[in-house]
Every structure is written in structure tokens, then in C-alpha cells.
Design a protein around this motif. Structure first.
Motif, PDB file in Angstrom:
ATOM      1  N   ARG A  29       0.855  -1.182   0.000  1.00 46.76           N
ATOM      2  CA  ARG A  29       0.000   0.000   0.000  1.00 46.76           C
ATOM      3  C   ARG A  29       0.898   1.242   0.000  1.00 46.76           C
ATOM      4  NH1 ARG A  29      -5.127  -0.566   1.948  1.00 46.76           N
ATOM      5  NH2 ARG A  29      -4.928   1.309   3.190  1.00 46.76           N
ATOM      6  N   GLY A  30       0.575   2.198  -0.865  1.00 48.06           N
ATOM      7  CA  GLY A  30       1.352   3.425  -0.904  1.00 48.06           C
ATOM      8  C   GLY A  30       1.050   4.300   0.304  1.00 48.06           C
ATOM      9  N   ASN A  31       1.897   5.286   0.537  1.00 44.77           N
ATOM     10  CA  ASN A  31       1.719   6.186   1.683  1.00 44.77           C
ATOM     11  C   ASN A  31       0.886   7.412   1.341  1.00 44.77           C
ATOM     12  OD1 ASN A  31       3.300   4.767   3.667  1.00 44.77           O
ATOM     13  ND2 ASN A  31       5.081   5.238   2.379  1.00 44.77           N
ATOM     14  N   ALA A  53       3.035   8.331  -2.406  1.00 45.71           N
ATOM     15  CA  ALA A  53       3.376   9.647  -1.856  1.00 45.71           C
ATOM     16  C   ALA A  53       4.820   9.950  -2.248  1.00 45.71           C
ATOM     17  CB  ALA A  53       3.240   9.624  -0.334  1.00 45.71           C
ATOM     18  N   THR A  55       7.305  10.132  -0.427  1.00 47.16           N
ATOM     19  CA  THR A  55       8.241   9.224   0.262  1.00 47.16           C
ATOM     20  C   THR A  55       8.400   7.916  -0.515  1.00 47.16           C
ATOM     21  OG1 THR A  55       6.378   8.484   1.604  1.00 47.16           O
ATOM     22  CG2 THR A  55       7.850  10.109   2.603  1.00 47.16           C
ATOM     23  N   ASP A  56       7.312   7.446  -1.138  1.00 46.93           N
ATOM     24  CA  ASP A  56       7.415   6.226  -1.954  1.00 46.93           C
ATOM     25  C   ASP A  56       8.296   6.484  -3.184  1.00 46.93           C
ATOM     26  OD1 ASP A  56       5.557   4.650  -0.373  1.00 46.93           O
ATOM     27  OD2 ASP A  56       3.975   5.935  -1.188  1.00 46.93           O
TER      28      ASP A  56
END
Ligand code: NAD
Length: 507
Positions: A29-31, A53, A55-56
Motif C-alpha cells: 500500500r502506498g503512503n 506519496a 516518500t514512496d
């Protein structure tokens, strides 16, 4: 690019859930914010993804840099990179029906079109495999006691950003040459249509795993352009961005690329003229003009959205065109009889409707269409009727701005100079269609038109072996063709001394 840490093979989880994205070979799951994908034929939610996000993006880019520098990949000879591309092509073919059905659900496009797009994606991987395996580097003519050669090396990490209109095919157009050239890729699909790109990502990750190549070579990062797209463009590890989308976004990316002194390829918008000369074959031109604008419900960068007809044929041609436009079959993409499917999203349908309102305000005559279709079958879908407008000068906003929907604006012309003046009076220069039996006139007009692609007595035909790209505000650079791979490489010259004689300063 300096990379200290060794590459690590990240093994994807055997079962991943439909809300996951691909971060450097790992499904999770992405952030970022949730992304709801909707079937535009029904308004029904297909999936809610946990989107990426910034960060990803950072994590994906760092893994991608390591994977790109891993000797297992970096030193892999071209014919073995070709093997990866063939394996991906086979997987795309094997999963073709599923990929086409998924794309139809996600984009609304007719199944006949999504099948063709998936077949074209497989063909792109195969063609690029052959191109990279046979690409030659140059031993340049020596001008002294040394050998000179020109080599091509990978860039490292490539950011590939795509729009929503033809996801799997446009992904292949970027992924195939970028991987063939030896890079790692961060792929960002559009927010409305991430499912096809994620499905393609699964196939590619599987092929990388089977061939024991670093799975960090690919990330698929759905999310908003202003956060995820922006993070890709600005990331210090990303050495090139290849972008397809709107001109405004492309220009912003070009500004960011200038700051980083990073190469960028841009495939942007269009308002392409399609021209009917006095001697055109009526049947052929009618079918071609209709297909050129109304296939893909007009959501095509190369849509022939400005129609120029020789004044003496104008009333006859427009009458027949409107008659046929009104008979086009409108329906869901999954229905085999559908010619005009829903638009990609209800919001986009509303934007097309606003453009037709603007045309009315500018004084256009609406010859057909101009609204959503009536009837229960169309109530929940993002439908809009094939629309033909006229009565506007080429300088109007309706004739100048890209609508990206099933809206054709028609204009008469008096002679060849008048035609060229009007057709080239546009910020865009993507494509052009010419309908005529006069080969000399076709040759003259084709050379005078500002367009990256000109079709003569045909339209929207595509070949991966033929370079594609825009002039003026329609883009920078070319995709496809044997040289398509070179756009993802850096050129390096080697001088190799072969003489025992000392250099002059030795004296
Ligand atoms: P868009 O420019 O809004 O978005 C395209 C992609 O860019 C999306 O993935 C989006 O999320 C991302 N993006 C948006 N803002 C960004 C930013 N600031 N930084 C980085 N990425 C960002 O275009 P769209 O509405 O999705 O697509 C339609 C447009 O695409 C039309 O103009 C059409 O002509 C063009 N198009 C061109 C071609 C071509 O080959 N020339 C092909 C297909 C579509």
C-alpha cells in the motif's frame, strides 16, 4: 550518478491485494491518498488504491539507482536485455484479453480499441527487442594514430509520466526503450486510470524475477501529478523524464528539467487539421474524418479535431458528415457494437460540455450533438454525443484549444495558400490528414504543414517502426523507430591511442 550500496533483490509477495502499488519490486500500500478508480460506463467504483506519496517516490528512486548500477543489469549484453523484452511481450499477449478488459473498465474505451492497444504494447516490446539487439555503435573515421568510437550508455533512472487515454500502449512506448537502453524506470500512470499500468507492472516484475534480474528496476507509482509526478521530476536520482500529457504540464516539467540540466522528452497536445481537397473520394474522406475525430471518443492527442473542406465541396461534405455522425453507435466499451464509448471520467465529460457551451457563446452553429445522449442506458455513464460545429473563425478559442473529446469544428478554405495559412495558425503541430486523389497537391501540402505526422488518404494508422512526436507546442523529441532507444542513453566518445610514438610534449 554515484551509488554506494549494493543492489538487493526484493522478492514480491506471492499474493498482492488489488489496493497495492509497486515500489521497487515490492507490492504494498502506498503512503499517499486513496485513489478511487471508476468505470465511466456505469459510475461504479472499480478499486480504491492506496496511492503513492513523495516518500514512496524517494524509496523507489533510491532502489532504482541501485538496480540500474547493479552489474547484473548494467553489464547485461543487449541480446540478453532483448530476451527480457521478448518475455514481457509474450506475457502481454498471454494476458491480452484480461489487460484489454481491465483497460476498458478503467478508461471506458471500446474493447476493439483496447485489444488493439494491448497488441500494440506487445509489438512495441518485440520491435524494441529486435532494435536493441541489432543497434550498432560507431567506429568513427580515425584522424590520427588513435581509434575513435562512439558508444551509448544507459542514463540510470528514468521517470516516465503518462496520461489516461491509452495507458498500456503508452506505458510500453516508454518502458520498452528505457529498459532496452539499460535503465531503471519509475512509471507514473494518471490518477484516473492506474489499473492497466499496475497489471503491466506485475507482468514485468514476474519476467525480471524469472530472469533473476533486479526487480527494483521498475516501480509503478499512481498518484497526483502535483505531488508524485513532481517528486519524480525533481528527484536527484532521476536522470531523464519522458512525459506524455498536456502542454501546460509539459512546459512545467521542461522548466524543472532545465534547472536540473536533465534531458526530457515531451509528447503533448494537439488540434490537428484534417483536410478535404476538392477532388477527394467522398466515401473514403467521410469514413476517415469520422474515425479521425470520433474514435476513442475524441480523447486522442492526434484526433483530427479541425476539419478544413474546400469551399466548393463544403455544403455537400458537411451534410453527409453530420448524417453519419448522428448514426454512430454509442454505448459501453464492453459492447462489441459500440463505436463511441463514454469519456474517461464524468469530470472530463463536464469539461467537454463546457467547451461546447463556449463554442455556442462564440457564435458556433451546432450541426449535431452538443449534449449528453438521452435515455436510461446513458444516465449513469460519462457519455457525450458526437458533435460537429461550424461558423467560427480559426482564431476562435474553439478552433485553437484542445478539447480532447468528440467535438469537431469545421471550416471552409478557398485555395491552398488559404488552407496552409489557417491550418498552421495554431500553437500545436502534432498531426495532419489530407484527403485527395491529387498526389502532387498531397506532397506539397504535406511539406508545408507544421506537423510531426502527416497521413495521406488514411488517418490514425500507427507503426512502431516510424518515429512519432510533435512540432511547436505539441512536443519535443521523438518516440518509436530504431533510434527510439537512443533517447534513453548517453553518448560517450572513446579515443584509443594505437601508436608507440610519444605525444608532442614528450619532446
Ligand atoms: P496532464 O498533463 O494533466 O497529465 C498527464 C500526466 O502528468 C498525469 O500522470 C498527471 O498526473 C501528471 N502530472 C500532472 N501535473 C504534473 C506535474 N506538475 N509534474 C509531473 N507530473 C504531472 O494530461 P492528461 O489530462 O492526463 O492527458 C491529456 C493530455 O495528454 C492531452 O493534452 C493530450 O493531447 C495529451 N496526450 C499527448 C499524446 C502525444 O503523444 N503527443 C498522447 C496522449 C495524450
Amino acid at each position: 550518478m554515484t551509488v554506494e550500496e549494493p543492489a538487493q533483490q526484493r522478492v514480491p509477495a506471492p499474493e498482492s491485494t488489488p489496493d497495492e502499488i509497486l515500489v521497487a519490486g515490492e507490492w504494498r500500500r502506498g503512503n499517499g491518498a486513496p485513489i478511487e478508480t471508476v468505470d465511466p460506463a456505469t459510475g461504479r467504483t472499480l478499486t480504491t488504491l492506496a496511492g503513492a506519496a513523495a516518500t514512496d517516490v524517494d524509496e523507489a528512486a533510491r532502489h532504482a539507482a541501485r538496480a540500474a548500477a547493479d552489474p547484473v543489469w548494467r553489464e547485461l549484453p543487449a541480446h540478453r536485455r532483448a530476451r527480457l523484452l521478448h518475455r514481457i511481450a509474450d506475457a502481454v499477449d498471454a494476458e491480452g484479453e484480461r489487460l484489454a478488459a481491465l483497460q476498458t473498465a478503467d478508461t471506458g474505451k471500446a474493447l476493439t480499441e483496447t485489444r488493439a492497444l494491448v497488441a500494440s504494447a506487445a509489438a512495441t516490446f518485440r520491435y524494441t527487442a529486435a532494435a536493441v539487439e541489432t543497434a550498432e555503435e560507431a567506429l568513427t573515421p580515425a584522424r590520427g594514430d588513435y581509434l575513435t568510437m562512439s558508444r551509448y550508455e544507459p542514463i540510470g533512472v528514468v521517470g516516465a509520466i503518462n496520461p489516461w487515454n491509452s495507458p498500456v500502449a503508452s506505458d510500453a512506448q516508454k518502458l520498452a526503450p528505457a529498459l532496452a537502453a539499460g535503465n531503471a524506470v519509475l512509471l507514473k500512470p494518471a490518477e484516473w486510470t492506474p489499473l492497466g499500468s499496475l497489471a503491466l507492472g506485475r507482468l514485468i516484475t514476474r519476467a525480471l524475477t524469472e530472469l533473476r534480474l533486479p526487480t527494483g528496476l521498475l516501480s509503478v507509482l499512481p498518484g497526483p501529478g502535483r505531488t508524485v509526478g513532481d517528486a519524480i521530476v525533481h528527484h536527484p536520482r532521476v536522470g531523464k523524464v519522458t512525459f506524455t500529457g498536456g502542454t501546460r504540464t509539459g512546459r512545467a516539467i521542461a522548466h524543472a528539467a532545465a534547472e536540473k540540466l536533465m534531458p526530457v522528452s515531451l509528447e503533448l497536445g494537439g488540434k490537428s487539421p484534417t483536410v478535404v481537397l476538392p477532388d477527394a473520394d467522398l466515401e473514403q474522406a467521410l469514413a476517415g474524418v469520422l474515425f479521425g475525430i470520433f474514435s476513442s471518443t475524441g480523447q486522442s492527442c492526434i484526433a483530427g479535431s479541425r476539419l478544413f473542406v474546400a469551399r466548393e465541396r463544403y455544403p455537400e461534405f458537411l451534410g453527409a458528415l453530420v448524417d453519419r455522425a448522428q448514426k454512430l453507435r454509442i454505448g459501453p466499451g464492453g459492447d462489441p457494437g459500440t463505436q463511441v464509448a463514454p469519456l474517461v471520467h464524468h469530470k472530463h465529460r463536464d469539461s467537454v460540455a463546457c467547451y461546447v457551451d463556449l463554442a455556442r457563446a462564440e457564435g458556433a452553429r451546432v450541426l449535431c450533438g452538443g449534449s449528453a445522449p438521452d435515455g436510461d442506458a446513458y444516465r449513469d455513464g460519462a457519455y457525450y454525443l458526437p458533435t460537429v460545429l461550424d461558423g467560427l473563425p480559426n482564431s476562435s478559442r474553439t478552433c485553437q484549444e484542445e478539447i480532447f473529446g468528440p467535438v469537431l469544428v469545421a471550416l471552409p478554405f478557398d485555395d491552398e495558400d488559404d488552407l496552409i495559412r489557417q491550418a498552421n495558425d495554431s500553437v500545436y503541430g502534432l498531426a495532419c490528414g489530407i484527403w485527395t486523389r491529387d498526389h502532387r497537391a498531397a506532397w506539397r501540402i504535406a511539406r508545408r504543414i507544421d506537423a510531426g505526422t502527416v497521413w495521406i488518404n488514411t488517418y490514425k494508422q500507427f507503426s512502431v517502426s516510424t518515429p512519432f512526436g510533435g512540432m511547436k507546442d505539441s512536443g519535443l523529441g521523438r518516440e518509436k523507430g530504431r533510434d527510439g532507444i537512443r533517447a534513453y542513453q548517453r553518448q560517450k566518445s572513446l579515443y584509443w591511442g594505437v601508436s608507440d610514438a610519444p605525444l608532442p610534449w614528450a619532446n
